[in-house]
Design an enzyme around this catalytic site. Structure first.
Site, short mmCIF file in Angstrom:
data_model
loop_
_atom_site.label_atom_id
_atom_site.label_comp_id
_atom_site.label_asym_id
_atom_site.label_seq_id
_atom_site.Cartn_x
_atom_site.Cartn_y
_atom_site.Cartn_z
CE LYS A 1 10.75 131.32 51.15
NZ LYS A 1 11.19 130.39 50.11
CE LYS B 1 8.96 133.83 48.52
NZ LYS B 1 9.56 132.58 48.27
C1 PBG Z 1 10.69 127.78 47.92
C2 PBG Z 1 10.08 129.03 47.39
C3 PBG Z 1 8.79 129.43 47.71
C4 PBG Z 1 8.54 130.59 46.98
C5 PBG Z 1 9.69 130.87 46.24
N1 PBG Z 1 10.63 129.89 46.51
C6 PBG Z 1 7.76 128.79 48.55
C7 PBG Z 1 8.09 128.30 49.88
O1 PBG Z 1 9.02 128.76 50.55
O2 PBG Z 1 7.39 127.39 50.31
C8 PBG Z 1 7.25 131.34 47.03
C9 PBG Z 1 6.94 132.25 45.92
C10 PBG Z 1 5.52 132.64 45.82
O3 PBG Z 1 4.67 132.32 46.67
O4 PBG Z 1 5.19 133.32 44.82
N2 PBG Z 1 12.02 127.63 47.85
#
Ligand code: PBG
Length: 335
Positions: A202, A256
């Site tokens: 991520k 991601k």
């Molecule tokens: C946070 C989380 C995020 C997303 C999913 N879980 C955002 C972040 O890490 O700030 C992003 C999902 C999206 O942008 O559609 N735990």
């Protein structure tokens, strides 16, 4: 080894592109409704639907309407939904206790879906940001995101979700060691069949902007997430993280964001052959929707092309806000 391609006119690639039937025969990948996971935003109240300005077509839904959405998803053949809570700011604290409250919004939504639509798989989000007064995914002390203390909190959160009936836990926090800690705790508590989809690779991405609006974390977040989410310049590190999380007990792994990271998806699937998913995140969705609303692109076509790209890169499935729209298009034969 790559066989030699005969020169034209012995080979003419256009022969197999000539008719729809020939193109269908030569098609390498398919996009199926089975490949879709639908992320949903839960809020409190009854019969409440609240649009999210930066994600046209996406709404925060109260638990009763989340159950309806899960019913719609199941009727379309979508195998899983993924729940993200919009927590009332009054319940956000520095210690994030609401995260493992058995009666928090996310856990109530899991139970409600499993009671009414048991056939659909329910995936969760394991991270502290929806409950954290400072918007981070981990506990913060003196401006530092604490790793091991956060893992302990995440384990409590994961157990409460498993207890509520979750099928797949989705740790999105990027702390080190959380998969092993969760896997051990799940085994010890008798939840041996609860799956973990690790958000293993991520990235610290600006594509998450609209999501932070959706869960109400934008205003709260102090600073950035670069000490725990990955540097977008790195690829070898992603491979090492995936390997580590698989070794620690992840059943499925995720990359991601999605579209800007298809090289990572491909590398991960090729190197490990594990069940591999991409998250087509909020910013990706918002860009396609905005351009389509302006008449600059054909929205439905770009949606399907973008989802097919994940399949071509090797992903087994995609978390996408387009899931119901894509499922309808696929069922109508446009996929
Ligand atoms: C946070 C989380 C995020 C997303 C999913 N879980 C955002 C972040 O890490 O700030 C992003 C999902 C999206 O942008 O559609 N735990």
């Amino acid at each position: 080894m790559r066989p030699t391609v005969a020169p034209t006119p012995i080979s003419r690639f256009r022969r197999l592109r000539r008719t729809p039937a020939l193109r269908a025969l030569a098609q390498e990948r398919v996009l199926s409704v089975n490949d879709l996971i639908w992320p949903l935003f839960v809020r409190d109240g009854v019969a409440v639907r609240e649009p999210i300005a930066s994600m046209p077509g996406v709404e925060r839904l109260s638990v009763d309407l989340i159950v309806k959405a899960a019913e719609d998803a199941a009727a379309l053949g979508i195998p899983a939904v993924c729940l993200f809570p919009y927590t009332d700011p009054s319940k956000k604290t520095e210690l994030c206790e609401e995260a493992w409250n058995p009666d928090n919004l996310a856990n109530r939504a899991i139970r409600a879906i499993k009671a009414e639509v048991p056939e659909i798989a329910v995936m969760t989000d394991v991270a502290l940001d929806p409950y954290n007064a400072n918007g981070h995914d981990g506990l913060v002390r003196d401006g530092i995101i604490l790793n091991d203390e956060t893992v302990e909190a995440l384990v409590k959160m994961a157990l409460a979700q498993a207890e509520s009936g979750a099928d797949i836990l989705g740790p999105s926090d990027m702390m080190d060691g959380r998969i092993r800690a969760m896997r051990e705790a799940l085994e010890a508590a008798g939840h041996k069949d609860v799956a973990i989809m690790s958000y293993a690779a991520k990235y610290a991405s600006a594509f998450y902007g609209p999501f932070r609006d959706a869960v109400g974390a934008s205003g709260a977040l102090k600073g950035d997430k670069k000490t725990y989410q990955m540097n977008p310049a790195n690829s070898d590190e992603a491979v090492r993280l995936i390997e580590r999380d698989l070794m620690e007990g992840a059943d499925m792994v995720m990359v991601k964001p999605g579209m800007a990271y298809l090289d990572i998806c491909h590398r991960v699937k090729t190197e490990f052959g594990a069940p591999t998913y991409a998250y087509q995140v909020s910013g990706e969705y918002a860009m396609i929707k905005a351009a389509a609303q302006n008449g600059w692109i054909d929205g439905p076509k770009v949606m399907l092309e973008s989802l097919m790209a994940f399949r071509r890169a090797g992903c087994d499935g995609v978390l996408t806000y387009f899931a119901p729209e894509a499922a309808r298009a696929i069922r109508a034969g446009q996929g």
